[in-house]
Design a protein around this motif. Structure first.
Motif, PDB file in Angstrom:
ATOM      1  N   VAL A  39     -10.814  -3.473   3.878  1.00 20.90           N
ATOM      2  CA  VAL A  39     -11.236  -4.131   5.114  1.00 20.90           C
ATOM      3  C   VAL A  39     -11.537  -5.597   4.832  1.00 20.90           C
ATOM      4  N   ALA A  40     -12.213  -5.879   3.735  1.00 22.45           N
ATOM      5  CA  ALA A  40     -12.525  -7.265   3.381  1.00 22.45           C
ATOM      6  C   ALA A  40     -11.249  -8.044   3.081  1.00 22.45           C
ATOM      7  N   ALA A  41     -10.281  -7.441   2.391  1.00 19.91           N
ATOM      8  CA  ALA A  41      -9.022  -8.120   2.090  1.00 19.91           C
ATOM      9  C   ALA A  41      -8.212  -8.362   3.352  1.00 19.91           C
ATOM     10  N   GLN A  42      -8.286  -7.448   4.290  1.00 18.27           N
ATOM     11  CA  GLN A  42      -7.531  -7.592   5.537  1.00 18.27           C
ATOM     12  C   GLN A  42      -8.096  -8.732   6.378  1.00 18.27           C
ATOM     13  N   GLN A  43      -9.402  -8.936   6.307  1.00 21.80           N
ATOM     14  CA  GLN A  43      -9.997 -10.025   7.062  1.00 21.80           C
ATOM     15  C   GLN A  43      -9.635 -11.379   6.462  1.00 21.80           C
ATOM     16  N   GLU A  44      -9.439 -11.430   5.142  1.00 27.58           N
ATOM     17  CA  GLU A  44      -9.100 -12.693   4.499  1.00 27.58           C
ATOM     18  C   GLU A  44      -7.624 -13.031   4.659  1.00 27.58           C
ATOM     19  N   GLN A  45      -6.767 -12.047   4.479  1.00 22.43           N
ATOM     20  CA  GLN A  45      -5.331 -12.283   4.583  1.00 22.43           C
ATOM     21  C   GLN A  45      -4.670 -11.094   5.256  1.00 22.43           C
ATOM     22  N   ALA A  46      -3.521 -11.304   5.795  1.00 20.20           N
ATOM     23  CA  ALA A  46      -2.891 -10.259   6.584  1.00 20.20           C
ATOM     24  C   ALA A  46      -2.217  -9.190   5.748  1.00 20.20           C
ATOM     25  N   GLY A  47      -1.824  -9.464   4.484  1.00 21.80           N
ATOM     26  CA  GLY A  47      -0.941  -8.549   3.794  1.00 21.80           C
ATOM     27  C   GLY A  47      -1.521  -7.638   2.739  1.00 21.80           C
ATOM     28  N   GLY A  48      -2.515  -7.997   1.968  1.00 17.70           N
ATOM     29  CA  GLY A  48      -2.830  -7.283   0.734  1.00 17.70           C
ATOM     30  C   GLY A  48      -3.810  -6.133   0.842  1.00 17.70           C
ATOM     31  N   ALA A  49      -3.921  -5.451   1.957  1.00 14.31           N
ATOM     32  CA  ALA A  49      -4.919  -4.400   2.120  1.00 14.31           C
ATOM     33  C   ALA A  49      -4.409  -3.018   1.734  1.00 14.31           C
ATOM     34  N   MET A  50      -3.139  -2.862   1.438  1.00 16.14           N
ATOM     35  CA  MET A  50      -2.598  -1.528   1.165  1.00 16.14           C
ATOM     36  C   MET A  50      -2.964  -1.016  -0.226  1.00 16.14           C
ATOM     37  N   SER A  51      -3.022  -1.892  -1.190  1.00 16.50           N
ATOM     38  CA  SER A  51      -3.308  -1.477  -2.569  1.00 16.50           C
ATOM     39  C   SER A  51      -4.671  -0.796  -2.707  1.00 16.50           C
ATOM     40  N   PRO A  52      -5.757  -1.340  -2.152  1.00 19.86           N
ATOM     41  CA  PRO A  52      -7.042  -0.631  -2.255  1.00 19.86           C
ATOM     42  C   PRO A  52      -7.040   0.732  -1.560  1.00 19.86           C
ATOM     43  N   LEU A  53      -6.283   0.868  -0.477  1.00 18.14           N
ATOM     44  CA  LEU A  53      -6.214   2.154   0.218  1.00 18.14           C
ATOM     45  C   LEU A  53      -5.509   3.206  -0.641  1.00 18.14           C
ATOM     46  N   ILE A  54      -4.438   2.813  -1.306  1.00 17.26           N
ATOM     47  CA  ILE A  54      -3.738   3.744  -2.199  1.00 17.26           C
ATOM     48  C   ILE A  54      -4.637   4.132  -3.360  1.00 17.26           C
ATOM     49  N   PHE A  55      -5.388   3.150  -3.893  1.00 13.37           N
ATOM     50  CA  PHE A  55      -6.325   3.428  -4.962  1.00 13.37           C
ATOM     51  C   PHE A  55      -7.398   4.419  -4.501  1.00 13.37           C
ATOM     52  N   GLY A  56      -7.892   4.264  -3.288  1.00 14.13           N
ATOM     53  CA  GLY A  56      -8.934   5.157  -2.771  1.00 14.13           C
ATOM     54  C   GLY A  56      -8.448   6.580  -2.609  1.00 14.13           C
ATOM     55  N   VAL A  57      -7.247   6.751  -2.066  1.00 18.62           N
ATOM     56  CA  VAL A  57      -6.682   8.094  -1.922  1.00 18.62           C
ATOM     57  C   VAL A  57      -6.407   8.686  -3.295  1.00 18.62           C
ATOM     58  N   GLY A  58      -5.911   7.875  -4.219  1.00 16.92           N
ATOM     59  CA  GLY A  58      -5.664   8.344  -5.586  1.00 16.92           C
ATOM     60  C   GLY A  58      -6.931   8.786  -6.288  1.00 16.92           C
ATOM     61  N   ALA A  59      -8.041   8.096  -6.005  1.00 24.20           N
ATOM     62  CA  ALA A  59      -9.307   8.460  -6.646  1.00 24.20           C
ATOM     63  C   ALA A  59      -9.775   9.841  -6.195  1.00 24.20           C
ATOM     64  N   VAL A  60      -9.590  10.155  -4.926  1.00 25.13           N
ATOM     65  CA  VAL A  60     -10.023  11.458  -4.416  1.00 25.13           C
ATOM     66  C   VAL A  60      -9.159  12.585  -4.987  1.00 25.13           C
ATOM     67  N   ILE A  61      -7.908  12.294  -5.282  1.00 26.52           N
ATOM     68  CA  ILE A  61      -7.011  13.305  -5.828  1.00 26.52           C
ATOM     69  C   ILE A  61      -7.094  13.365  -7.351  1.00 26.52           C
ATOM     70  N   PHE A  62      -7.038  12.208  -8.004  1.00 27.36           N
ATOM     71  CA  PHE A  62      -6.935  12.152  -9.457  1.00 27.36           C
ATOM     72  C   PHE A  62      -8.257  12.476 -10.172  1.00 27.36           C
ATOM     73  N   LEU A  63      -9.370  11.939  -9.696  1.00 24.49           N
ATOM     74  CA  LEU A  63     -10.639  12.124 -10.412  1.00 24.49           C
ATOM     75  C   LEU A  63     -11.087  13.580 -10.508  1.00 24.49           C
ATOM     76  N   PRO A  64     -11.029  14.394  -9.437  1.00 28.33           N
ATOM     77  CA  PRO A  64     -11.417  15.796  -9.625  1.00 28.33           C
ATOM     78  C   PRO A  64     -10.533  16.531 -10.632  1.00 28.33           C
ATOM     79  N   ILE A  65      -9.246  16.219 -10.639  1.00 26.69           N
ATOM     80  CA  ILE A  65      -8.349  16.869 -11.600  1.00 26.69           C
ATOM     81  C   ILE A  65      -8.689  16.430 -13.020  1.00 26.69           C
ATOM     82  N   ALA A  66      -8.833  15.116 -13.215  1.00 24.90           N
ATOM     83  CA  ALA A  66      -9.126  14.590 -14.551  1.00 24.90           C
ATOM     84  C   ALA A  66     -10.491  15.068 -15.043  1.00 24.90           C
ATOM     85  N   TYR A  67     -11.505  15.011 -14.192  1.00 21.81           N
ATOM     86  CA  TYR A  67     -12.833  15.470 -14.584  1.00 21.81           C
ATOM     87  C   TYR A  67     -12.825  16.972 -14.857  1.00 21.81           C
TER      88      TYR A  67
END
Length: 103
Positions: A39-67
């Motif tokens: 959200v903060a990146a989207q307010q600063e610039q129009a394009g770079g907000a997708m990477s943090p969203l992918i990271f967030g979804v990956g964290a919910v999937i990857f961390l329980p498996i890894a832990y």
């Protein structure tokens, strides 16, 4: 009573489940933080907000498996070491009391 040994696979399953639950909780927090970052990146610039969203979804999937895998392996190692040490110097002394029957 003295606890002489611990079931290695039993301890590993419990530790794997506990650590997977912790990974889910940590993943949810990381996902929340990454969404706020998006959200903060989207307010600063129009394009770079997708990477943090992918990271967030990956964290919910990857961390329980890894832990969970790490907890399972840690449970195997911990139970095996406990059984080795308890065989040499004795186990944990437990003071257990019977509970009232539940109907």
């Amino acid at each position: 009573m003295v606890l002489k040994s611990v079931g290695v696979l039993s301890a590993a399953k419990v530790m794997g489940a506990v650590y997977a639950a912790m990974g889910l909780i940590f993943g949810a927090f990381m996902s929340l933080i990454s969404v706020l970052g998006a959200v903060a990146a989207q307010q600063e610039q129009a394009g770079g907000a997708m990477s943090p969203l992918i990271f967030g979804v990956g964290a919910v999937i990857f961390l329980p498996i890894a832990y969970g895998i790490g907890g399972f392996i840690g449970g195997i190692i911990s139970a095996a070491i406990y059984n080795l040490v308890a065989g040499m110097i004795g186990g944990l002394e437990l003071d257990l009391q019977p509970s009232a029957p539940q109907y």
